[in-house]
Design an enzyme around this catalytic site. Sequence first.
Site, mmCIF file in Angstrom:
data_model
loop_
_atom_site.group_PDB
_atom_site.id
_atom_site.type_symbol
_atom_site.label_atom_id
_atom_site.label_comp_id
_atom_site.label_asym_id
_atom_site.label_seq_id
_atom_site.Cartn_x
_atom_site.Cartn_y
_atom_site.Cartn_z
ATOM 1 N N ARG A 249 -17.991 -6.157 -54.207
ATOM 2 C CA ARG A 249 -18.508 -4.795 -54.138
ATOM 3 C C ARG A 249 -17.981 -4.056 -55.357
ATOM 4 O O ARG A 249 -16.848 -4.271 -55.800
ATOM 5 C CB ARG A 249 -18.047 -4.096 -52.861
ATOM 6 C CG ARG A 249 -18.700 -4.628 -51.614
ATOM 7 C CD ARG A 249 -20.165 -4.305 -51.525
ATOM 8 N NE ARG A 249 -20.386 -2.875 -51.225
ATOM 9 C CZ ARG A 249 -21.572 -2.274 -51.308
ATOM 10 N NH1 ARG A 249 -22.629 -2.947 -51.727
ATOM 11 N NH2 ARG A 249 -21.686 -0.999 -50.995
ATOM 12 N N GLU A 300 -16.895 9.021 -55.526
ATOM 13 C CA GLU A 300 -16.867 7.559 -55.572
ATOM 14 C C GLU A 300 -18.037 6.994 -54.767
ATOM 15 O O GLU A 300 -18.150 7.237 -53.559
ATOM 16 C CB GLU A 300 -15.536 7.072 -55.004
ATOM 17 C CG GLU A 300 -15.194 5.640 -55.286
ATOM 18 C CD GLU A 300 -13.764 5.330 -54.898
ATOM 19 O OE1 GLU A 300 -13.580 4.532 -53.964
ATOM 20 O OE2 GLU A 300 -12.821 5.885 -55.519
#
Length: 372
Positions: A249, A300
């Site tokens: 990820r 984020e």
Amino acid sequence: MGKYDFLIVGAGLYGSVFAHEAKKRGKKCLVIDKRKHIGGNAYTENIENINVHKYGAHIFHTSNKKIWDYVNSFVEFNRYTNSPLANYNGELYNLPFNMNTFHQLWGVKTPDEAQAIIKSQIEKLNIKEPANLEEQALSLVGTDIYHKLIKGYTEKQWGRKATDLPAFIIKRLPVRFTFDNNYFNDNYQGIPIGGYTALVEKILDGIEIKLGVNYLSDKDYFDSLADKVVYTGMIDEFYNYKFGILEYRSLHFENEIIDSSNYQGNAVVNYTDSETPFTRIIEHKHFEFGTQPKTVVTREYPKEWKKEDEPYYPVNDDKNNKLFKLYSELSKKESKVIFGGRLGDYKYYDMHHIIGLSLKKIATLFNEPDSI
């Protein structure tokens, strides 16, 4: 014989500590990195006189006094304590799950009251053998905590529905029946005063460094420079993805300079609803108790990793672990190359783990007792 005893590929914590310790033992080292800065993902950049964590929040924490003393021998650490908040559709909750969280959720004031609610919710679900992450989390903390503080954040983080994620991802969920917002249980915790770049600069003091160079693009040349190579990059890329690509990820960061001395009042606020596209907002000045007139915040956004992206979190499911094992077996046959770090081991490590692993590798190579 090459010009150097060790070529260290990667100027993150693993490579930097290795180079420092090898130099102490009289070895000549060259550290290279494809980025144009040292420090790896712990790198901090000065913006508006604030040390901005360019690759996400890094909070140093450990219960190993030797490692704590080791990092403090280079720079002084402050007393920062990680106490994140969760924002669920505008409702604020303390993390990790503790008595403050339970009071905010249900108005309870005693551990017995909180335990009774959680136990009642779990019993109503009657989940005997969790088949996926959702069922695993529900069987540990019940419905309210799961739906408000876990589900949305987790699905954004992994890019998949919680019912499609394996149960083993959440082996346990820390639930505290005390009024304690300290996220970590470790004995030592803090941020290097002046940022992580200052720490790595001290670690690499006196060691030759070349930045903005890609080891794999001219591997034969770089290999010729040293007797041994310490490689901290992706192990599958080293072998040109011979057995396939290991999955990660990744993250996308959006930075904003705000003309205010205080934007959110906390270093880390997690957004746990599913509608907000980012997982958290980091306000960097609070890591060092800053009083600057402006502030810098970072949103984020998790994303699927592609080859041009930075790999952050290995997807350690059965498929990827089997694939990594093939690469790991191949790496054991290398006589010149030493693999290490998060990407070399295809495993998520905290910073103290990385430093400890690097020190252990030095002890092994130099036939010294393991002191960590």
